[in-house]
Design an enzyme around this catalytic site. Sequence first.
Site, mmCIF file in Angstrom:
data_model
loop_
_atom_site.group_PDB
_atom_site.id
_atom_site.type_symbol
_atom_site.label_atom_id
_atom_site.label_comp_id
_atom_site.label_asym_id
_atom_site.label_seq_id
_atom_site.Cartn_x
_atom_site.Cartn_y
_atom_site.Cartn_z
ATOM 1 N N GLY A 176 0.862 -1.133 0.023
ATOM 2 C CA GLY A 176 0.048 0.161 -0.140
ATOM 3 C C GLY A 176 0.917 1.406 -0.047
ATOM 4 C CG ASP A 177 -0.702 4.938 -0.416
ATOM 5 O OD1 ASP A 177 -0.179 4.790 -1.680
ATOM 6 O OD2 ASP A 177 -1.881 5.112 -0.032
ATOM 7 N N GLY A 237 -1.947 -3.086 -1.454
ATOM 8 C CA GLY A 237 -2.464 -2.601 0.118
ATOM 9 C C GLY A 237 -4.044 -2.371 0.333
#
Length: 488
Positions: A175-176, A206
């Site tokens: 993810g981020d 994510g």
Amino acid sequence: MDQNRETISDLVKIDGVTTTLTLTYAGKLSWNDGDSQRSLTIEKEVLGFSIQGSRIFLKTIVEKSDGSCCVGGKGALVRKSFAFEPLSESSLQLWSNMIRQKLDSLGRPKKLLVLVNPFGGRKSALKIFAADVKPLLDDANILFTMQETTHQLHAKQIASKIDLSMYDGIVCVSGDGILVEVVNGLMERDDWESAIRMPLGVVPAGTGNGMAKSLLDTVGQPCTALYAVLAIIRGHRRSLDVATILQGDTRFYSVLMLAWGLVADIDIESEKFRWMGSARMDFYALLRIIHLRTYNGQLYFLPAPGYEAFGNKIGGQSFECVGDSCTHRPNQGVPIKIQQHGNRHSSIDLQNLNWKKIDGPFVSVWLHNVPWASEDTMAAPDAKFADGYLDLIIMRTCSKLSLLALMIELNNGNHVKSPDVLYLKVKAFILEPGSRTADPSREGIIDSDGEVLARGKGAYKCKQKSLMTYGKLQITVDQGLATLFSPI
């Protein structure tokens, strides 16, 4: 120069049939298969190639049409191998040299560090790496080192210590969160000024995937691992603003967002419902709207040009920063010393600029660096990757019904058109978070890029250690500091 000018044209065998194959200066391969004229563009469709015996195999990514793969078709992208056989050894060498030169001229990465977070989202990153990332990198003849992250801040530790000269980029399959860790790791290095220029790639694996969605949405592509990896392979780059969040001697580098109030509460407190999957966010958002909280506090900001009408002038006050801590005081004419980023300090006289203030209470305060907060949340539709500003979205008091309507509009960005929302761009920002209006003994959460920066007293998991205290913090933004692999 004529882009259609031929670089090489020669007889080759394709599927056992002798035909003329032409490579143009612009990188277009074309031939006649007997029924129609066919073509491939090296920049868009050719990933890499190999030589097997007397044949050259082009590894391509082409469009699928009506269930069958064909060059020049329309539809979903699929991998396909295309082979041709030059009629002599010298022709074989000439063709391989010309194709290699054309690929090399595109500036594509040759060596990558790939960080895979096996714990994020639905814990599918390793599967995504095996199914989408590795095959495409292999097709593109890109050498890579894959490393799994094993604990929180592992990616930050790696980025802060690795020999960057060994790689042409760092790819985050997650993810981020891993991207944010990498940025913070690069900014901690002694050579941060050059390190932060290392191109970074993001493959969505994510829960939120806001950066990948923001990048791919700029060209109307779906937020999938395949399209994200193609953007990395093709090597296009774009700059990205980096925000510095300061509190005393503590700093955090943000590339996505900062939230306080409703959005932060939903993002962090919904963790208790992870068993619900992605539905946890919608469920908890509804729960928080029904039992709505508002927070006391103040916002100070330097509006971008065109947004000077927002907020109230700070009459008879000025700002002063000692080290990294900023305060406002009655007398005028004191310059602000803002730590811009990393290890470099810069004194900027902001006193004569148009600082503004907005007093609470607030339902939500949201700062955004890119348009999408997640794959289904367009938080800041006007946000740009490298305009040197952060988009500020403020929700003050409004009815629960109006707020519910606003949350529904988050999927297309229309929430910013509501009279209950203030939407503007800022260059610098100071947040003074306060207590809940209904219960002064309880405070809130400050969330940046999905990580808890600060937890106030009485907040969710308030006894857990956080990076900063629940108090005044300052945000500045450095234009185009980082670099991303991008579809364009």
